[in-house]
Structures are given as C-alpha cells and as structure tokens.
Scaffold this motif. Structure first.
Motif, PDB file in Angstrom:
ATOM      1  N   PRO A   1      38.555  75.724  58.239  1.00  0.00           N
ATOM      2  CA  PRO A   1      37.836  74.502  57.844  1.00  0.00           C
ATOM      3  C   PRO A   1      38.708  73.246  57.892  1.00  0.00           C
ATOM      4  CG  PRO A   1      37.273  76.303  56.381  1.00  0.00           C
ATOM      5  CD  PRO A   1      38.414  76.783  57.239  1.00  0.00           C
TER       6      PRO A   1
ATOM      7  N   GLY B   1      28.079  81.686  47.954  1.00  0.00           N
ATOM      8  CA  GLY B   1      28.254  80.600  48.916  1.00  0.00           C
ATOM      9  C   GLY B   1      27.236  79.514  48.660  1.00  0.00           C
ATOM     10  N   PHE B   2      27.156  78.580  49.601  1.00  0.00           N
ATOM     11  CA  PHE B   2      26.255  77.439  49.433  1.00  0.00           C
ATOM     12  C   PHE B   2      24.808  77.865  49.162  1.00  0.00           C
ATOM     13  CE2 PHE B   2      29.477  75.071  52.126  1.00  0.00           C
ATOM     14  CZ  PHE B   2      29.891  74.262  51.090  1.00  0.00           C
TER      15      PHE B   2
ATOM     16  N   ARG C   1      25.017  71.216  47.260  1.00  0.00           N
ATOM     17  CA  ARG C   1      25.524  71.503  48.606  1.00  0.00           C
ATOM     18  C   ARG C   1      25.890  70.213  49.326  1.00  0.00           C
ATOM     19  NH1 ARG C   1      21.418  76.349  50.332  1.00  0.00           N
ATOM     20  NH2 ARG C   1      22.389  76.047  52.371  1.00  0.00           N
TER      21      ARG C   1
ATOM     22  N   GLU D   1      28.766  70.480  52.443  1.00  0.00           N
ATOM     23  CA  GLU D   1      28.364  71.546  53.370  1.00  0.00           C
ATOM     24  C   GLU D   1      28.215  70.923  54.750  1.00  0.00           C
ATOM     25  OE1 GLU D   1      24.526  73.185  52.513  1.00  0.00           O
ATOM     26  OE2 GLU D   1      24.911  75.033  53.632  1.00  0.00           O
ATOM     27  N   THR D   2      28.777  71.595  55.768  1.00  0.00           N
ATOM     28  CA  THR D   2      28.788  70.969  57.095  1.00  0.00           C
ATOM     29  C   THR D   2      27.616  71.407  57.964  1.00  0.00           C
ATOM     30  OG1 THR D   2      30.068  72.775  58.051  1.00  0.00           O
ATOM     31  CG2 THR D   2      31.314  70.922  57.087  1.00  0.00           C
TER      32      THR D   2
ATOM     33  N   THR E   1      32.779  77.194  59.378  1.00  0.00           N
ATOM     34  CA  THR E   1      33.396  76.392  58.322  1.00  0.00           C
ATOM     35  C   THR E   1      32.746  76.689  56.978  1.00  0.00           C
ATOM     36  OG1 THR E   1      34.063  74.626  59.825  1.00  0.00           O
ATOM     37  CG2 THR E   1      33.756  74.016  57.519  1.00  0.00           C
ATOM     38  N   ASP E   2      31.436  76.684  56.930  1.00  0.00           N
ATOM     39  CA  ASP E   2      30.753  76.922  55.661  1.00  0.00           C
ATOM     40  C   ASP E   2      31.001  78.342  55.154  1.00  0.00           C
ATOM     41  OD1 ASP E   2      29.841  74.360  55.731  1.00  0.00           O
ATOM     42  OD2 ASP E   2      27.835  74.849  56.425  1.00  0.00           O
TER      43      ASP E   2
ATOM     44  N   GLN F   1      34.689  78.010  53.613  1.00  0.00           N
ATOM     45  CA  GLN F   1      34.930  77.194  52.429  1.00  0.00           C
ATOM     46  C   GLN F   1      33.770  77.210  51.449  1.00  0.00           C
ATOM     47  OE1 GLN F   1      35.730  73.311  54.113  1.00  0.00           O
ATOM     48  NE2 GLN F   1      33.616  72.669  54.020  1.00  0.00           N
ATOM     49  N   GLY F   2      32.630  77.745  51.866  1.00  0.00           N
ATOM     50  CA  GLY F   2      31.464  77.780  50.979  1.00  0.00           C
ATOM     51  C   GLY F   2      31.697  78.567  49.698  1.00  0.00           C
TER      52      GLY F   2
END
Lengths: 156, 156, 156, 156, 156, 156
Positions: free
Chosen positions: A108, D42-43, D51, D56-57, D62-63, D66-67
């Motif tokens: 990320p 997660g998200f 979010r 949140e991308t 990525t999510d 890092q989520g």
C-alpha cells in the motif's frame, strides 16, 4: 524535484538502459545511490520536497516505520523517471513495471507513491515477494521497467 | 467454457493490458475474482465445465489437495485468454509466460492445465518459486503474459 | 568451446525460444542437461576448457565451494549463447537478462562469468533472490534472456 | 458516524467500564462486534462513512493489505468513544491509552486513525507488540483506555 | 480457605502494594510462593480445598493438562485477595485487572476461576498473550490489579 | 548527572505526561533520544557519569554484552525522572512501573539500575516480556510510569 546526480547509473557492469527498436529496456532499479554507494534507508536520504510529498509526519515512530518503504519507493520511481528521460522519453512512456518486494505488506505504501508518478494511464504491473535483493537485506523493493518509445516520438 | 464476468479486470490502479507497437503486455494475473474480490480457493470457485476438464474426482481428500492449484491455474490462464481476446487476439498469440509459484511441487498440476490452453506450439516459459504474492498467502500462482499481435492481424 | 549437444533444448512442453517481430524471447534457462536430465553440480559436469576459463584451482575445499555456482553460471550462459545462435544471432544480440538466484552471495561468482560472455556492451540486468527453482533446490541460478535480432540482420 | 449498536459491550463476564472516584477505567477493547460475535476483518465490516474517512482506495490489493488494520483501529477507537460517552464523558476525557499490537509495522496506520479521534490534545500512550490477543490471531490490536471524568463535569 | 503465609509478598525490591489517594495499586502477581521460592506447577502445590473448588478430577491426563493453569490462576487471584485485604479492603474493591498469559488457550480455565472470586460485579479487564514472564517460562499467568479503596471506607 | 536535552519529549503525537486529579500519567518511555532520533545502543550513548555509575568495565566483550541493557535501563529511568520533575514532582512520587522487556534475561541488569533510582521505598512493579517495541527490535525495554502527586505537594 530533482534526483541527486548519479541516481539511475548502473552499479556494476550492466547497462542502465538499452534501446531495442521502439522499446527501451531498463535494468532492475534498487534504492541505492550509486555515487555514495549507500542504500536509501529513510526520509533522511531523500530530498526535502519528496519528504513533504510522501507525507513525512515528523513523529519518530511513524516515520521510522513507514519512512524506509516510502523513501525507497520514491527513490526507485524517481530513478526510473530520470533514466527514461535520459533515454529521451518520459514517465508515461514506461508501460510495464515488474515490482519485487521483500514484504508485500509494504505494497500500500508503494502503491500510494506510484500514483504520484502516474496521474494518468497506469502501466501494466506484476508484483511478487522475493527473499532478497542486491546488495543487502535492507533493500525493500526493486523495480524493472520497460518503455515503448518509438524513435519518431523522441522528445528532442 | 466462459469466465465469470469481471475476470481479468485490474484489481488496483494498473492496466490489465497495454499495446506497444505489435506487442501486447499483460499485468501479472492472480486467481482473484475482481468483482467479488475473492480468491479462487478450489473447485467450488470455478465453473462446472472447468471442474470436469481438470479431473475433479469427487473424493474429498484428493480434491482438497489438488483442487486449489488446479482451480487457480485454470482461473489464471482463462483470465489471460479472456484478456488477450479483449485485446483482439487469441491464446496462441501469447508467446511468453513468466510463472511465479508459492510451491514448486505444484508445477506438475499447473503444467497439466497449461497444456489444455496450448494444444499447439507452446510459449517460452520461465518458472520460479517466490515467497508470497498479492493479496495474501492463499494465492498459489501468478502468471505474467506477453503477446505478439501485429496490428495487421487483429481478429476483427 | 562447444556445449554438449542437447543443451538449450526445452525440458518440458515449452519453447526454447520464440521469435516475435524483431525480438527473440528465450525461456528461463536452468543448469540442467536435457539429454541426461542431470543438474550441473560442479566443475566435473562441464567441459575442461570451461573449467580452466573459470579458474578451477584443484584445491578441494575451494573448488567444492565455488564450483557449483561457477559451473552453473557458465552452463546457463553457454546455453543462452547456443540458443541465440540457433535463432540466427549471437550473444551481443541478447540485450536483457533477468537473473534469479537462490543465494545472492553467489552473485560475485556469476558476475565474473557473465563478463566472459560480454566483453563489450553489457545487457540490461535484473537480479533477485527467489526461494527455489525447477527442478530442485540444487539449482542455484536461472536466467531469462531477451534478444533484439532484426530480421534484416540475421546471420545467414 | 454511529457505531453499530452493541459495540463496546463486554464479550465475557467483565465490565465494559467502571467508575472509581473521578476516574473511569475501560476494559481492553478488541475489534469484535459483540452482537454478531464477529471480528472486524476489513473495510467491509465498518460503516461506509468510516471507510471514506480512512481512505479506502477501491483497489483490491491495497485495501486487502491495509484494510484490516485501518478498520480494526477505527472500530476499537470508535468503541472507546462510544463507551466513554455511555459513561457520561467524551473522547477528550480519555487521557491514557495502552495499545497492544500483533505487528508494530501496523503502527503508522493506527497512528493515522488515532489522530482523527484526537484533533486536540493527545493522550499519554504506551505501545507494545504482543504475541496474540483474544479471541484469535486475527485480532491485530487491543486498546486499554483510562479516562479522567470528575463527577462535577458529567455531560448531563 | 487461606493462602500459605507469605503469598503476596514481593519477590524482589518492589512493593506488593502502594496506596495513592483513594487508590491501591498492586504489583503484577505471579504464581510463585515467595517463601519457598517455588513456582506453582499444578494441583499438588495448592491447598486441598482449592483443588476441590477448581474441579480436580483425579484422572491423570486431565489433571496434568488443566492443573497447571487452574492452580496458577487460583494462586494468583488468591494472592490478590490476600494483598488487598492486607491493605484494608476486599476483592470487590479490585476494579481493574490486566492479565498476561503465555498461551491464550488457557483463558477459559482462568475465566472459570475468576468467576469464583467475583460472584458479583466484575472488574474491567484487559487480556493479552506475552512471550514470557518472570521468573521462568513455567509461569503461565501474571495479573496486575488496581483497587479503589477510599480512605473513608477502610474495613477497620 | 543531567540528561541530554530533549529526553523525555514525546516521539509522536502523544503527550509525554498528563495530570488527572492528583495523578500524573506518563507515556511508555523507550530509550530513544527524540532530538537526534537515535536509539541508545550502549555505553557510548550515555553520559560518562552514568557509565561509571553503571559499572562499565572497559573490557570489550563484557561491555558489549551488558552495555545495551544497562544503558537503555538508565536512559529510560532518567527520562522518567526528568519527566516527573518537569511535572513538578520527583522520582519517589512515581509509585507504579510497568516494565516491558524483549528478553527477561535482562531483568537483573535493569533491576540493578532501578535500585539506583529508588534508594528508598520502591514502586509497585509489573514485568513482562513482549515480542517487540517501537521503533525497532533494537529497543530492549519500555517503561510506563504512574505518579501520585497531589496538587498541594507540588514542588514549586
């Protein structure tokens, strides 16, 4: 923002880039300053403008944790930009990236930095985690780039 | 046999494929359904026709062992076929594959599946075992494909 | 110095090389003799001229330590040379190498060997350490080569 | 932004909070919804407003990386806010946090979230990495809060 | 049921408890008898009444498995009770517990024991798994207690 | 003996200390100089008077082994002293310490240093071994302190 002189120069007996027809192939680039032969270890090893851009917080623990991968990501992509410009092109001509990580939890952070270099159409991308890269285990990322830069479009 | 809609779409800010002259470069493809954001974990996650083709046995222990790599191999290669067709070509135009495994003991299973997609002249091939791929350790294989698809030969 | 016949032939259902436009793509090459299906394990598995060239010392401990990587490096690069010549080119047409190691401590040995094959302009180069290669953990190196060999320049 | 009902309720026979003089002590809070007895993974397990706030991308890889820590960090801090409000105070009354992580590489993500809850004067803070938390290894963070909330200042 | 004399006494140069205003802080308590300097290892090291209370079965394998954590949990909580009574209070005045485990699989056993000491309103509670405690890896649990014991309420 | 200026200052967005009623809570303190952002690694990183006090031997192997934990213990406790004095109190007002170690074999060294700071009545104490602390694995100890410092007793 300009890279310290020397970035993007090959560290051993290999070419930084080679043109082949309309393509430009770059060697895998690591976050090492070839002039000082030092590995980029954190925010302190990159220019102030880059530190701001990457979101250095000034908080010791946060910067100590995220600084190494953010600074290495920036240094490697900036070296690619420098190299492709030396070859007569620009970042958007780099259409393929193969990205090697030591720890995919860093993805990320890298992804956030890559977006700064690719505001427009992104390249194709391959991402894997490998066990080590040259010259030492402190290297967290290596990126191999391929550009398509037809001779007719050279920027000079 | 058709792939669920959405397969082959990029999972992040990168391109699924990019044309450069007569070449088409694909991003590294992983066995993840981008619409449901789920990893292919076994036979249950791929279409019935594919399960038959891959030799699902119906025996629990056997399928539990070989199902994940067979299903992931199929999903990844089918995604490559889907992507190259979207670019106007076909599987035989894909002339190079770089294959990343988490465990090379899985290679014979993958190799069996690849032959189903390449009854004729095979591509050039590179195979290595890496320590992990995105998005998690459940991903057993990632394949990066390169196609040669001269504009003059586009299938439409 | 000629390679034993058979070197460079694909070990499975994949192509040793494929031409695509002005490019020639080679499969990743490992130090395995495809005829005898044996892995190159040391100086004893390569021709005498190569052993001299690589600096075999005759001292048991030294040769046992550096023999495997020196012999494998030579065998792989010689296979690449053999393959590109079969495709109508020569070593200097190979403009890109991706090198996978099991242990990057071997890099200096490989680098010394590569210079013998590239007295002139070097190729672009990517180097990473992976956790294993086919067919077994005895393989210390795999090299994937790309050549630029315009049809107009073919050596025949 | 309101937490799903039930957050901050104790999951076993212990108190969510206890007043003692002018102090309010909270139990260590983990990212588990006590009503559904599910861990925040997660998200997808937190409200849409959160979010957005956490960045949140929409990019899968990525999510996926890092989520989990971003969502768990938000859920735990939001549960602390909910609990202290139930006790008659507000987030700024929480003057001490002890934070347990499973992986301190997650600290920058948590730190970013904590700043959203503490725009003003921050609490005192202790941070260590432990080997596991209840109820399972999926829990990445636990936070123990202490508030100073003199009876005379109660917000009602 | 009374604890062997000596329990709850500090094992080194630190205080067993300290009053500060209306609060009493206890040192982290481990299952070690400070007089004999021995670690509680199982049912055999605690009084008979406690063994009955904790459900010793008399079956070797069961007692060998659950005995250590049950006996240590009892010993630690009994030491806390002994200490708070020495300070003039009682178990219900202990309003906060921080509990460190070597293995969180032991939590259900501890939780069962804690209920015996807290038939009424439970304390706030934090639970984490750490990698080791003093004086050796045989210690499975350490508990740090905080009591609220206004001077006006002292039991004498 | 005075600490280098800057010690005890928070390294991130958290408070070094907070008063709440008659209590002063300190953040967990690690052996990091916040001004130079460097970790205390051994005798060379602390003042000469402290080195003498701690029993530096001048023998390389001995000092290399016990130097890191002795120097870190001193630096952390000196930072606590500095911080509580800044809050208007003195070391004897610190009545509770929670001590996190990376390796409990270091406890005897720390204990020896703590006695220098507490010639009189010791604080209550909790000791556990955790798997890591911020900012990196070089940190061997973190100490969280709580002081009781009634407003009426403030030393000014």
């Amino acid at each position: 923002m300009s890279l310290e002189s020397g970035a993007g120069k090959p560290l051993a007996k290999y070419a930084a880039w080679r043109r082949a027809g309309d393509f430009v192939f770059l060697s895998g680039i690591i976050p090492v300053n070839p002039q000082s032969a030092t590995i980029v270890r954190g925010f302190q090893d990159i220019p102030v403008e880059a530190r701001l851009l990457l979101g250095e917080t000034g908080e010791f623990s946060t910067d100590a944790k995220q600084g190494p991968i953010l600074a290495q990501s920036w240094y490697v992509l900036e070296s690619i930009r420098y190299t492709i410009e030396e070859a007569g092109g620009q970042m958007s001509d780099v259409i393929k990236l193969v990205q090697y990580f030591r720890n995919l939890d860093h993805f990320p952070y890298y992804s956030r930095v890559r977006k700064l270099f690719y505001p427009g159409q992104p390249p194709v991308s391959t991402v894997v985690q490998v066990s080590e890269m040259l010259p030492s285990a402190e290297v967290l990322i290596e990126v191999e780039a391929t550009a398509w830069l037809p001779q007719s479009r050279l920027t000079q």
